[in-house]
Design a protein around this motif. Sequence first.
Motif, PDB file in Angstrom:
ATOM      1  N   ALA A   1      40.916  -3.549 -15.224  1.00 14.17           N
ATOM      2  CA  ALA A   1      41.675  -2.797 -14.220  1.00 14.17           C
ATOM      3  C   ALA A   1      43.141  -3.189 -14.238  1.00 14.17           C
ATOM      4  N   ALA A   2      43.421  -4.487 -14.380  1.00 14.67           N
ATOM      5  CA  ALA A   2      44.807  -4.970 -14.381  1.00 14.67           C
ATOM      6  C   ALA A   2      45.615  -4.358 -15.520  1.00 14.67           C
ATOM      7  N   MET A   3      44.988  -4.239 -16.685  1.00 13.85           N
ATOM      8  CA  MET A   3      45.699  -3.687 -17.843  1.00 13.85           C
ATOM      9  C   MET A   3      45.983  -2.194 -17.676  1.00 13.85           C
ATOM     10  N   PHE A   4      44.994  -1.452 -17.188  1.00 10.12           N
ATOM     11  CA  PHE A   4      45.146  -0.002 -17.131  1.00 10.12           C
ATOM     12  C   PHE A   4      45.963   0.475 -15.936  1.00 10.12           C
TER      13      PHE A   4
ATOM     14  N   ILE B   1      37.136  -0.305 -10.069  1.00  9.08           N
ATOM     15  CA  ILE B   1      36.568  -1.224 -11.061  1.00  9.08           C
ATOM     16  C   ILE B   1      36.937  -2.656 -10.709  1.00  9.08           C
ATOM     17  N   GLU B   2      38.202  -2.848 -10.324  1.00 15.38           N
ATOM     18  CA  GLU B   2      38.666  -4.182  -9.912  1.00 15.38           C
ATOM     19  C   GLU B   2      37.834  -4.723  -8.753  1.00 15.38           C
ATOM     20  N   HIS B   3      37.645  -3.911  -7.727  1.00 11.44           N
ATOM     21  CA  HIS B   3      36.988  -4.416  -6.523  1.00 11.44           C
ATOM     22  C   HIS B   3      35.484  -4.603  -6.717  1.00 11.44           C
ATOM     23  N   MET B   4      34.863  -3.819  -7.572  1.00  8.65           N
ATOM     24  CA  MET B   4      33.474  -4.110  -7.907  1.00  8.65           C
ATOM     25  C   MET B   4      33.387  -5.434  -8.667  1.00  8.65           C
ATOM     26  N   GLY B   5      34.405  -5.726  -9.472  1.00  6.63           N
ATOM     27  CA  GLY B   5      34.466  -7.010 -10.161  1.00  6.63           C
ATOM     28  C   GLY B   5      34.581  -8.170  -9.181  1.00  6.63           C
TER      29      GLY B   5
END
Length: 494
Positions: free
Chosen positions: A295-298, A314-318
């Motif tokens: 998520a950070a990259m995109f 995606i980040e927060h599910m991570g």
Amino acid sequence: MIFAFLAIPVIAGGLVWITKNKTVIHLTNLIGALLILISSIAALIEINKFKAVTSTGIFKDLFYIDSLSGYILLITTLAFFLVSLFSISYFGEELKRNVITLKKLKLYYSLSNAFVLAMILALITQNMGVMWIAIEATTLASAFLVGFYNNKRSIEAAWKYLIICSVGIAFAMLGIILLYYSSTITQVGNKISGLNWNFLLQNASSLDPSILKIAFIFILIGFGTKVGFSPMHTWLPDAHSQAPSPVSALLSGVLLNTAIYGIIRVLSIVNTCLGNNNYTGNLLLLLGILSIATAAMFVLVQQDYKRILAYSSIEHMGIIALGLGICTPVSIFAAMYHTFNHAMTKSMLFLATGNVYLKYHTKKIAGIRGLIKTMPVTGIVFVLGVFAITGMPPFGIFMSEFSTVVGAIQSKKYIIAMLLLLFLAVIFAGFVKQISKMFYGNNPNSEIEKGELDFISSSVLIVLLCIIIFVGIYIPAPLKSLMDACTEIVLGGI
């Protein structure tokens, strides 16, 4: 009560077809959504008294609602009610502009009720086979919602979503078969109870640990595809960006929670069988960090505001996966807290994008300037929502992320804590760099009139904003008690 959960969406989804009055259609769906929400609150009251809500008669072993399923159910029904209320404005405007027809509106409400019915079924059943069927049914119902506008991009996104998630859910089926097999070879229970997660949890110490380990991998990959864990996430940005904004709110706010709920149920069984969380924890930490890094990259390079929000999901599910993987009382509570915070905040942001799209007719960040001047309520809510979703105080996501870091440090997982803080900083920078351009400057299109779309859509955004601010500052005692009960369930016997 169990019957109400299943009957109300069916009735509401069917009744919208017997009238041509759009006001009646909107109200029919809204009343149905309200009744489901009331039913979930009633279920939680009963759970508080009797620990669980169970079915009787021939369905005695099929349905079971405890604090964990009741908690996710509350989030699901609350989000569905608010999205249904917002849909009156959103699709009312699209009807007015002839973007959709009355028949298309009826189809939307029928599919959205089928979608929420499938999610509810996944949450209230204790049969892993029925849960699998229900989660697969969410794919079928929501695929038509993703491709709702029937244009090239939306149909492509719907097919991508359908194919990737169906392949993923096939892996989950293999995992459930292995889970069932682990009970049969140890002669625990009978053929029916072998699929009952509650029974398996109670008899976890008698199950075959080597088979359970393999089963967990399949289930983590299978349901993890639906959650949007990297590298199985590729359907998510396309689906969220092409679906109508109310659908995006449901996909991100509640569907992902339903899928991760399936993982949590198996997680508790495996951890109880093994006596620790070392095996499952390492897998979840790996997927969690990989998802946040992706998520950070995109986020840094996206030009579509809905796709940025999709990568944020995606980040927060991570982050939730990290909380589950660390598996301490602090981190599990943080994961439960984060589930609520993310659902409310992301629903608010996706609904706000609906207002933006109807006003500006573009999803490109470059085509939107001066949002706060053009749409003061939507613009301010959107700004605060960006701060909330990136973990700024006083919003709840800040507290749940902070608690996750504390849990990692207490467990001496210092690298995990450092990587999480690093990626959160990158994501915050990406949001500021990309999204902030929308709020200031002069409107590039002088023909766009200033003002909100209507009172209803603005009210829904304000209600959601009040929820995330209030819960960030103070967690009401009933909600805290519910999350504490969820934490105990997830920790199981370890």
